[in-house]
Write an enzyme that holds these catalytic residues in place. Structure first.
Site, mmCIF file in Angstrom:
data_model
loop_
_atom_site.group_PDB
_atom_site.id
_atom_site.type_symbol
_atom_site.label_atom_id
_atom_site.label_comp_id
_atom_site.label_asym_id
_atom_site.label_seq_id
_atom_site.Cartn_x
_atom_site.Cartn_y
_atom_site.Cartn_z
ATOM 1 N N ARG A 109 0.794 -1.226 0.000
ATOM 2 C CA ARG A 109 0.000 0.000 0.000
ATOM 3 C C ARG A 109 0.826 1.275 0.000
ATOM 4 O O ARG A 109 0.636 2.153 -0.839
ATOM 5 C CB ARG A 109 -0.955 0.012 1.205
ATOM 6 C CG ARG A 109 -1.989 -1.087 1.161
ATOM 7 C CD ARG A 109 -3.058 -0.910 2.209
ATOM 8 N NE ARG A 109 -3.989 0.148 1.885
ATOM 9 C CZ ARG A 109 -5.101 0.389 2.564
ATOM 10 N NH1 ARG A 109 -5.413 -0.333 3.599
ATOM 11 N NH2 ARG A 109 -5.903 1.373 2.226
ATOM 12 N N HIS A 126 -8.088 -3.431 -6.682
ATOM 13 C CA HIS A 126 -7.710 -2.709 -5.448
ATOM 14 C C HIS A 126 -8.921 -2.572 -4.513
ATOM 15 O O HIS A 126 -9.605 -1.540 -4.502
ATOM 16 C CB HIS A 126 -7.165 -1.322 -5.824
ATOM 17 C CG HIS A 126 -6.401 -0.668 -4.715
ATOM 18 N ND1 HIS A 126 -5.122 -1.057 -4.361
ATOM 19 C CD2 HIS A 126 -6.707 0.352 -3.879
ATOM 20 C CE1 HIS A 126 -4.689 -0.300 -3.378
ATOM 21 N NE2 HIS A 126 -5.632 0.545 -3.057
ATOM 22 N N TYR A 164 -18.238 13.767 -11.567
ATOM 23 C CA TYR A 164 -18.191 14.938 -12.438
ATOM 24 C C TYR A 164 -16.939 14.982 -13.307
ATOM 25 O O TYR A 164 -16.952 15.560 -14.390
ATOM 26 C CB TYR A 164 -18.240 16.230 -11.609
ATOM 27 C CG TYR A 164 -19.481 16.366 -10.759
ATOM 28 C CD1 TYR A 164 -20.757 16.386 -11.338
ATOM 29 C CD2 TYR A 164 -19.388 16.475 -9.377
ATOM 30 C CE1 TYR A 164 -21.891 16.493 -10.562
ATOM 31 C CE2 TYR A 164 -20.519 16.596 -8.585
ATOM 32 C CZ TYR A 164 -21.769 16.605 -9.178
ATOM 33 O OH TYR A 164 -22.887 16.722 -8.402
#
Length: 746
Positions: free
Chosen positions: A30, A76, A120
């Site tokens: 990570r 993931h 968006y």
């Protein structure tokens, strides 16, 4: 029933193993980048998913929500926010040395504005990512591993051709370790890689002829050039960076400072903090040269304008900004990355060495695969050429065969048992054929138009090209210099297309030194109303408005403007306030909450005493608590530099009710909630250290507590109300400390 086995073990051993497993998972899977491709797992998986979705640089943008969802579902499984944040950072040119994602929409700003929601915004791969990070994935040049649920395959590392760890840097916090690698200039890093490939004995100092130092996307100036060699040698250290300040002349002889580049560490909320810090310098009278400050930054770049008075000392003011604000800041370097499956802190040369080894490994796998494909083509081409020479015999075999199997057996092994031939000569020639399996298959699938003369010529030409490629690939695989030349040519092509000029200046600059303007020492009057708003005024101003000031304010103290005030609270703490931190001005000015200039918290604490620090130096302070504990402390114990200290030690559920200056000829009166009064001589109060609880001043009855303590001068008349009755404290009978007190009824 299946036998079960109980394994007994120490709980601490289980916890230790579990924590180590968790820590390694965070470190490897990570938080830390891989030294080979310079990417964290979330970045690698996001880019690979975009590649799989076909969101190339020359195709339309796709919604980020689609990219994030696909990445989370396939590769993931750690939440959408981490994936989207990684995607956004890879598209922000003010954070990355080279953006890897081409974003469309609101992807945040350098001033700390966040990106719009993923529903968006849109994105696609940048051209450099497509060509230098994801190319040749189909040539088996990196290993693929199963994803989290083993339903998909993902690359263990991307086939990145650029030293991405240096170009884009990295930041990450793991368990017990963190990485912080600055960004560098692409062209310089490529030149350093080429120099290492030509001479692997090259030193870090020699590499720094190519890599001058960090190259931050925000520009700025690195001012400790001499420290860089040690940083790049060991992989850790501190880089000092400054913003770029320009002076613009204005009409009327005035000037203004314009900050056009900021330190990399100032990105985000740091810009707003810088503006506030400059305002604080003006408010605290550290400088009187600044008239106004405004942030005129736009898409064209940073532009923070500081208007100055006529005749301002520009050099001194600039040095003050470097010293007192984040216009000069420190970037902590810790070049930690995962190498060979383990976290390792590496110097510059070590990182380049790992990168070059990775390039040779990828090139070896790539050209070995290409060589194998060309050899397969060569085999088929030779078979077709040979077939064209005996095409009449092959046609006779095909016409005389009962099945494809019989025809193929004849072509491969010369088996003619089940085939009808026109002549014995044809049969004898057919028995001598020895095509390979691939050649036989190609012959059987060959179309008749391939027998046209021009097509045969094209086949011969293609065969010559295949032989040339095989020779080329074998030369690359068997010769280090040839493979190195191929890698260097690729790097030169990428440098020519994607490199840009250096933005950050690297130099040795002098330490920022400024002369702090000395404050003219004068006596002022501190005023604080019952709402906690405080200010200071001139002594004459107070004298003219004494009646109104006494009526409106709870605390009124004469002090020096260079001194400090001590605020004692019911929680047993003492907070110090610099008088200069308080606004100085007109009598009718509102002032500011004292919370703003000290650690005092009006929501958690209550002020029981406020005094001038200097006046307290030669006095003794009296403390009385709710549970009846009393003591006196030498005022020198409170002459400290810290903003907050413990003024006294309290027992559980106790609090301070009174603090005041005590003299030996005074009397102490303790008053309880239930109306008991005890008067005794101040001489009986034991002197203790500030860290002591004190001694018992009064024996309290059950559920009773001390409400107030009074210090009486000899002959002074102090009256208090008990219910509706007025009681004179001076007339109370003198008792002894630790007595029961006398009940006074209202």
């Amino acid at each position: 029933m299946q036998d079960s086995q109980i394994i007994r073990t120490e709980y601490s051993d289980v916890m230790k193993k579990s924590y180590i497993d968790y820590a390694m998972s965070v470190i490897i899977a990570r938080a830390l980048p891989d030294v080979r491709d310079g990417l964290k797992p979330v970045q690698r998986r996001t880019l690979y998913d975009m590649h799989e979705l076909g969101i190339r640089y020359d195709r339309p943008y796709r919604k980020c929500a689609r990219i994030v969802g696909d990445t989370m579902g396939k590769y993931h499984p750690h939440g959408d926010s981490s994936i989207y944040e990684a995607l956004v950072v890879m598209a922000q040119e003010f954070k990355k040395g080279m953006i890897l994602v081409d974003g469309h929409g609101n992807f945040g700003s350098i001033e700390g504005d966040g990106a719009a929601a993923m529903r968006y915004t849109e994105a696609r791969l940048a051209k450099v990512t497509q060509e230098a990070y994801l190319a040749d994935l189909d040539k088996d040049i990196v290993d693929f591993v199963p994803n989290f649920d083993e339903t998909e395959k993902e690359p263990e590392v991307l086939p990145v051709r650029l030293p991405n760890l240096l170009v884009n840097g990295a930041e990450g916090i793991a368990v017990g370790m963190a990485t912080s690698i600055p960004t560098h200039n692409l062209g310089e890093v490529i030149d350093a890689v080429k120099a290492y490939m030509k001479n692997d004995d090259i030193s870090t100092k020699q590499l720094m002829r190519y890599i001058k130092g960090p190259d931050f996307p925000t520009g700025g100036i690195v001012v400790n050039k001499d420290d860089l060699l040690d940083i790049y040698e060991n992989g850790a250290g501190k880089i000092k960076i400054r913003g770029k300040v320009e002076v613009e002349e204005m009409k009327g002889g005035k000037s203004r400072l314009v900050i056009t580049e900021i330190p990399y560490t100032m990105i985000g909320a740091g810009i707003g903090k810088f503006l506030n810090d400059v305002c604080a310098l003006v408010e605290s009278k550290k400088t009187s040269d600044i008239v106004d400050i405004s942030n005129q930054s736009s898409k064209e770049g940073i532009r923070i304008v500081i208007e100055l008075k006529r005749g301002a000392d520009i050099e001194n003011l600039t040095n003050m900004l470097y010293k007192k604000t984040r216009l000069e800041d420190t970037f902590g370097v810790n070049m930690l990355a995962v190498a060979n499956g383990r976290p390792e802190t590496m110097g510059l040369k070590k990182i380049i060495e790992h990168h070059v080894d990775f390039q040779f490994e990828m090139a070896t796998r790539k050209y070995q695969n290409l060589l194998n494909k060309e050899k397969d083509k060569k085999e088929i081409q030779e078979g077709l050429i040979k077939a064209c020479d005996v095409i009449d015999l092959i046609i006779e075999i095909l016409r005389g065969s009962q099945s494809v199997k019989d025809a193929k057996a004849c072509l491969v092994s010369g088996v003619t048992d089940n085939i009808k031939f026109k002549t014995k000569i044809s049969k004898k020639m057919a028995s001598m054929l020895r095509f390979t399996e691939r050649q036989a298959t190609a012959i059987l699938e060959m179309r008749l138009y391939k027998l046209i003369g021009l097509e045969i010529e094209a086949l011969m030409k293609e065969h010559d090209e295949t032989l040339a490629k095989i020779a080329r690939y074998e030369e690359i695989l068997n010769n280090y210099d040839s493979m190195a030349q191929v890698i260097i040519e690729d790097l030169d092509r990428l440098k020519a297309e994607f490199a840009r000029k250096r933005r950050t200046v690297v130099e040795n600059a002098q330490e920022a030194v400024y002369e702090e303007k000395k404050v003219e020492e004068q006596e002022v009057v501190f005023l604080m109303d019952r709402f906690g708003y405080a200010k200071t005024v001139d002594s004459n101003t107070y004298g003219r408005n004494k009646e109104a000031a006494d009526a409106e304010n709870k605390y009124i103290i004469s002090c020096m403007n260079t001194g400090k005030l001590c605020v004692f609270t019911n929680t047993g703490k003492m907070h110090q306030v610099k008088v200069l931190d308080l606004p100085y001005g007109k009598f009718r000015d509102k002032g500011i909450p004292i919370d703003n200039v000290s650690n005092y918290d009006s929501t958690q604490e209550e002020i029981v005493y406020l005094c001038d620090s200097e006046q307290m130096r030669y006095a003794r302070l009296f403390f009385a608590t709710k549970q009846g504990m009393v003591k006196k402390v030498d005022g020198n114990e409170f002459q400290v530099a810290k903003r907050t200290i413990g003024a006294t030690k309290l027992q559980a559920d106790d609090m301070v009710v009174t603090v005041g200056v005590i003299c030996e000829d005074q009397s102490v009166v303790l008053r309880t909630k239930d109306g008991y009064f005890l008067k005794f001589s101040a001489e009986e109060v034991a002197e203790k250290k500030k860290g002591a609880i004190g001694v018992r001043g009064m024996k309290l009855r059950k559920d009773d507590e001390v409400k107030e303590a009074y210090l009486l001068e000899e002959g002074a008349e102090v009256k208090v109300m008990v219910g509706e009755r007025e009681v004179s404290l001076g007339r109370l009978k003198m008792g002894k400390r630790d007595g029961n007190g006398t009940k006074v009824r209202g």
